[in-house]
Design an enzyme around this catalytic site. Structure first.
Site, short mmCIF file in Angstrom:
data_model
loop_
_atom_site.label_atom_id
_atom_site.label_comp_id
_atom_site.label_asym_id
_atom_site.label_seq_id
_atom_site.Cartn_x
_atom_site.Cartn_y
_atom_site.Cartn_z
N ILE A 476 11.91 46.20 -12.19
CA ILE A 476 11.08 45.31 -13.01
C ILE A 476 9.67 45.17 -12.44
CG2 ILE A 476 13.08 44.07 -13.88
CD1 ILE A 476 12.40 41.79 -11.92
N GLY A 477 9.40 45.90 -11.37
CA GLY A 477 8.06 45.86 -10.79
C GLY A 477 7.97 45.89 -9.28
N ILE A 637 10.87 46.12 6.84
CA ILE A 637 10.06 46.37 5.64
C ILE A 637 10.12 47.86 5.37
CG2 ILE A 637 7.75 46.24 4.63
CD1 ILE A 637 9.26 43.51 5.09
N LYS A 641 3.50 49.05 1.18
CA LYS A 641 2.57 48.75 0.08
C LYS A 641 3.22 47.88 -0.99
CE LYS A 641 -0.88 52.30 -0.46
NZ LYS A 641 -1.48 53.36 -1.26
N GLN A 646 4.53 42.54 -3.42
CA GLN A 646 5.49 41.49 -3.81
C GLN A 646 5.06 40.13 -3.29
OE1 GLN A 646 9.15 41.28 -5.20
NE2 GLN A 646 7.67 42.42 -6.38
N LYS A 709 16.45 42.12 4.39
CA LYS A 709 17.03 40.83 4.01
C LYS A 709 16.63 40.38 2.60
CE LYS A 709 15.93 38.11 7.68
NZ LYS A 709 16.10 36.94 8.59
N GLY A 712 11.70 39.32 -2.74
CA GLY A 712 11.08 38.90 -4.00
C GLY A 712 11.01 37.40 -4.19
N GLU A 713 12.05 36.69 -3.79
CA GLU A 713 12.08 35.24 -4.04
C GLU A 713 11.25 34.48 -3.01
OE1 GLU A 713 13.76 35.02 -6.81
OE2 GLU A 713 14.86 36.91 -6.61
#
Lengths: 746, 213
Positions: A476-477, A637, A641, A646, A709, A712-713
């Site tokens: 979704i991105g 990570i 990028k 995000q 881990k 996004g949130e």
């Protein structure tokens, strides 16, 4: 392992693998498939909030040029699954989703009540304008603030005593009241709309009477496939869900909505493909939202800053037909050491549409109250907000007494404070100025469970050294494909340009929804497993012909420039030759990866810290966010990028939450006044400053074998309070009701 | 076509649209009647009147899109955006709001950035339209496209074509002299994923690189 393995570093980070398609217009979203005999569906929506449909006059619409059908509850074919009691779709909420054109009930203003289908979009739009609906109105209740006292414990909590939605007490209930220093405060935020740039769209095609293909904007192709198969009572494998590109979703693709079923009904009834792209106005009522929430916090500490207790109560909004819950209070339970802790979660069903998780969902809501209250108490105690948090830092999870899988939050505090220039912050609010502007610094913390689910990836290695992988996951991105290519490249040695990750099709191997920051943890682990399986197969083949390779460590197998190498035994052969020697055209594996029991011995969370510098004009109340530093302890990570992007995006969403977003309803009609971007403001270029991103970048191998881990949130959780706290620091004004608009500051 | 224009006043309400339509049907049938009465009977039986009226409702439109001359028949109510997306399969231009509020539909008309959702297709008569599909030169990406990839100026990619078309125009207009100016003159293009700082970086680089855009 970890950094060396998966993170090529900021400088060498991959460009987004689908970047070229996105910048050339070649990326196809769900409303962009050219199909023969395609018809256009336009939805007619209700103009009352509660009642029944007395009659629908569709004659004029039916006569209008190009209109091929008008469908409502009066003439809709029966959706077989609608008669069932069971809940047919994800997510597992109580009640059931709205059934399109099922009966004459109206549950909210803006509910789809008919669909007009025509051979062109314009003709369908005109036809829809001709449908006249007569209603029998009933008294509706949409005013949240006037009814919070009527909120109830969710049915899900009543049914399940183990549900975390139940009342929770640690130590003494309301123990904060015994503290020498305490504050009590109430916080509110309005409903917020996901409003991704792509309008929710579906193109539905019945390939046969029991075979359905949908090009649909969703966050999970498999859950959608299952939902539609259940609805139509057809075999799961007869449903194809294609979501190759999703133009943003932020959670509203985690549920299947009435417009989707309306398109599928129309396509079946009219025996031709039907496309429905809802309007921006309909995005406010048909596809979920972050529910408005009222929170109360009581928090107390000793004079030297040790927390004595926190009581956190939350009332959220849901619809009358479906119970939506979210995890508003979890951060309060686990973030700080507090011997006494009480949480209460209640829901208020109203005559509105059902909410759905919106980025950083309940946690972002809860963090606004908790992190504001922590700042308020720190101010009363005259302790620096970071120091106050460090005094109450948890070395294990106080909610369940388990050790953290990893926690590098202290590092985040330190790195963030340095980067924002925290030493410039004044303890006394309203005392730092730059020209006419008041300057303030604030910070907020975010956390979200590091979730991992099962995922399966198919990987095919071609003789020329190309690797093609497949998984049903959507993107979704966040850059899912890019992260997966990076993991495969690191594991196998193959250059990223020679790797393709195919996604967004329900025919591909299993993954559920892209949500809850779990994609890379889950699918990434399966990619690694598939690549390791290929290595093992290559080694087995090699050692069958050369016994000395039997002891080779699969770790030391790599494929580069079409050349297969096993370093410790010095095998170096063109992959094409190796395949030929073994009579292979290609090598294919399918691997499932899922979490083991070991992980249950730990408490697993990602953490973030956000620092904001704001300037507030004392006369106009205008707020400018001048700088944001955002950092995360999100494990390894993978793709620098896209990961940094995000974080930037989460901060941008947080700026909207803090300062702009407000879905405002006129309760006389139960209808939103804000129904497009002119009234519902989201951040634009001019609202967003430079955002400085940092990562701790230390692996967590408890969560998953690649050490991630989830990101996004936590990118948005804690941003709104960081800004609210900075505004307090600048002005001395504590605003507990979002959004913090200029009128609240003058 | 003369009678068509006389009846096609802007702001017509539904009722007058209906009467216009009836008029079109009658006049077309009258024309047919002048040829041969048999045709009229057959036309009425087969509802040809609807078909004739529908075809007469379309207007001829000549324009150039991405260097290709197009000769089309379009209803006057069709927007340039829907013409591109639904009739010409040029889906790179995006619909994000249909109200001119989000910028996703930005294209160039005669070199100026224009919101194609607020532009009726017939207003582009004789003009040169460039969409995102026409920005690259063959396989060679436009410098702005390359800069968006390099700086990761997007996430979901849906607002991206509009951002890029706007960004190119922003520089050409002379509105890209500082980060602050870029932010101001790009504020009509919403990116809900929030990739704004990366977009600004991409525009700054192209501006400073001085390439031909």
């Amino acid at each position: 392992m970890g950094k060396e393995l998966f993170n090529p570093g900021e400088k060498d980070a991959l460009d987004r693998v689908d970047g070229r398609q996105k910048v050339t217009g070649a990326a196809k979203y769900s409303a962009e498939y050219q199909l023969p005999n395609l018809a256009y569906g336009v939805l007619v929506s209700s103009s009352i909030a509660k009642g029944t449909i007395k009659s629908i006059d569709t004659k004029a619409a039916e006569r209008a040029p190009g209109v091929v059908g008008v469908i409502s509850h009066v003439n809709s074919i029966k959706v077989p699954g609608f008669a069932d009691n069971e809940h047919p779709t994800e997510p597992p909420t109580g009640g059931r989703p709205l059934r399109a054109f099922y009966d004459n009930r109206v549950y909210f203003n803006g509910q789809p009540v008919a669909i007009v289908v025509a051979d062109t979009l314009e003709r369908a739009q005109y036809g829809a304008s001709l449908v006249k609906v007569a209603y029998v109105k009933e008294q509706h209740t949409t005013d949240f603030n006037a009814n919070t006292g009527k909120a109830v414990l969710p049915a899900q909590a009543k049914k399940n005593p183990k549900s975390s939605l139940n009342d929770y007490d640690r130590g003494q209930p309301d123990g904060y009241k015994t503290a020498p220093v305490k504050i009590e405060a109430e916080y509110h935020h309005p409903s917020e709309m996901h409003n991704p740039m792509e309008l929710q769209s579906i193109t539905a095609v019945w390939e046969a009477d029991d075979k359905l293909t949908v090009y649909d904007k969703v966050q999970g192709t498999k859950p959608t496939q299952r939902a539609f198969a259940t609805e139509w009572k057809i075999p799961v494998e007869n449903v194809k869900v294609i979501s190759k590109f999703v133009g943003g979703a932020f959670g509203n693709g985690l549920h299947n909505w009435p417009h989707e079923t309306a398109a599928i009904i129309a396509a079946k009834q009219l025996k031709r493909p039907v496309k429905v792209a809802i309007t921006r106005e309909q995005m406010f009522t048909m596809v979920g939202y972050r529910p408005q929430t009222h929170q109360k916090i009581g928090i107390g500490a000793t004079p030297d800053g040790k927390l004595v207790g926190i009581t956190h109560e939350s009332v959220g909004q849901t619809s009358t037909y479906e119970e939506f819950t979210e995890s508003v209070l979890q951060q309060t339970r686990m973030m700080y050491t507090s011997p006494n802790l009480s949480t209460r979660y209640r829901l208020l069903p109203l005559d509105v549409s059902t909410p759905i998780w919106m980025r950083g969902p309940g946690e972002a809501t809860g963090a606004f109250a908790l992190e504001s209250a922590m700042d308020e108490l720190a101010h009363v105690l005259n302790i620096d907000p970071i120091e106050f948090r460090l005094k109450n830092y948890t070395e294990k999870d106080p909610d369940n007494n388990l050790p953290w899988s990893t926690k590098y939050l202290k590092e985040c505090y330190q790195m963030g404070a340095e980067r924002i220039g925290w030493n410039k912050r004044r303890m006394q609010p309203g005392t730092l100025k730059e020209g006419d502007w008041l300057v303030g610094y604030g910070m907020g913390v975010g956390t979200f469970g590091a979730h991992r689910g099962g995922a399966t990836v198919r990987a095919k290695l071609h003789a020329d050294g190309r690797l093609v992988m497949q998984c049903a996951v959507t993107d979704i991105g966040p850059g899912t494909g890019t992260a997966m290519v990076q993991i495969a490249s690191t594991t196998l040695g193959i250059e990223p340009s020679q790797i393709v990750f195919e996604l967004g099709h329900s025919d591909y191997p299993m993954f559920g929804n892209q949500g809850g920051s779990s994609t890379v943890n889950s699918v990434g682990s399966a990619v690694q497993a598939a690549c390791n399986s290929l290595k093992q197969k290559l080694k087995d083949l090699a050692s069958a012909k050369n016994a000395s390779l039997t002891t080779a460590d699969p770790k030391n197998i790599s494929i580069k420039n079409g050349q297969l190498t096993i370093t410790d035994n010095s095998l170096n052969v063109a992959l094409a030759d190796f395949f030929k020697q073994n009579n292979l055209q290609e090598m294919e594996v399918t691997e499932e990866s899922k979490p083991g029991q070991e992980a249950n011995k730990y408490s697993k969370y990602s953490f973030s810290v956000h620092f904001a510098e704001v300037h507030v004009h004392p006369k106009t109340g205008q707020v400018r966010v001048k700088k944001v530093v955002t950092g995360a302890d999100a494990g390894t990570i993978i793709s620098w990028k896209t990961a940094a992007n995000q974080m930037i995006g989460g901060v941008t969403g947080g700026i909207g939450m803090a300062l702009q977003e407000d879905a405002f309803m006129d309760h006389r009609f139960g209808r939103y006044v804000t129904k497009d971007f002119a009234e519902y403001h989201v951040p634009v270029h001019a609202d967003v400053p430079h955002i400085d991103v940092f990562f701790v970048d230390k692996p967590d191998y408890i969560v998953d074998p690649i050490g991630t881990k989830g990101l996004g949130e936590i990118a948005i959780i804690g941003v709104a309070p960081a800004i609210a706290n900075a505004i307090f620091n600048a002005t001395g004004k504590r605003i507990r009701e979002l959004p913090i608009t200029a009128d609240k500051l003058i | 076509m003369a009678e068509k224009k006389a009846c096609s006043l802007p702001g017509d309400q539904a009722s007058s649209n209906e009467s216009r339509r009836d008029f079109l049907k009658q006049s077309s049938l009258l024309t047919a009647f002048a040829i041969t009465p048999g045709v009229v009977v057959k036309a009425a039986e087969s509802k040809w009147d609807e078909g004739i009226a529908a075809s007469l409702e379309k207007m001829p439109l000549k324009l150039e899109i991405n260097g290709v001359k197009q000769s089309l028949q379009v209803e006057p109510r069709v927007t340039l955006l829907d013409l591109l997306r639904e009739q010409l399969a040029l889906t790179g231009t995006k619909k994000g709001c249909d109200y001119g509020q989000c910028g996703a539909c930005t294209v160039h008309v005669d070199g100026q950035r224009v919101l194609s959702c607020l532009t009726l297709a017939v207003m582009a008569e004789g003009k040169k339209v460039t969409t995102i599909e026409g920005l690259a030169t063959g396989e060679q990406l436009h410098p702005m496209q390359a800069a968006f990839i390099k700086h990761d100026g997007f996430q979901c990619g849906y607002c991206t074509p509009g951002q890029i078309m706007s960004a190119v125009a922003c520089i050409k207009e002379g509105h890209a002299n500082s980060e602050a100016e870029i932010r101001e003159f790009m504020s009509g293009n919403i990116c809900r994923c929030g990739a704004y700082p990366n977009i600004v970086d991409a525009i700054m680089e192209v501006k400073q690189g001085g390439q031909q855009i």
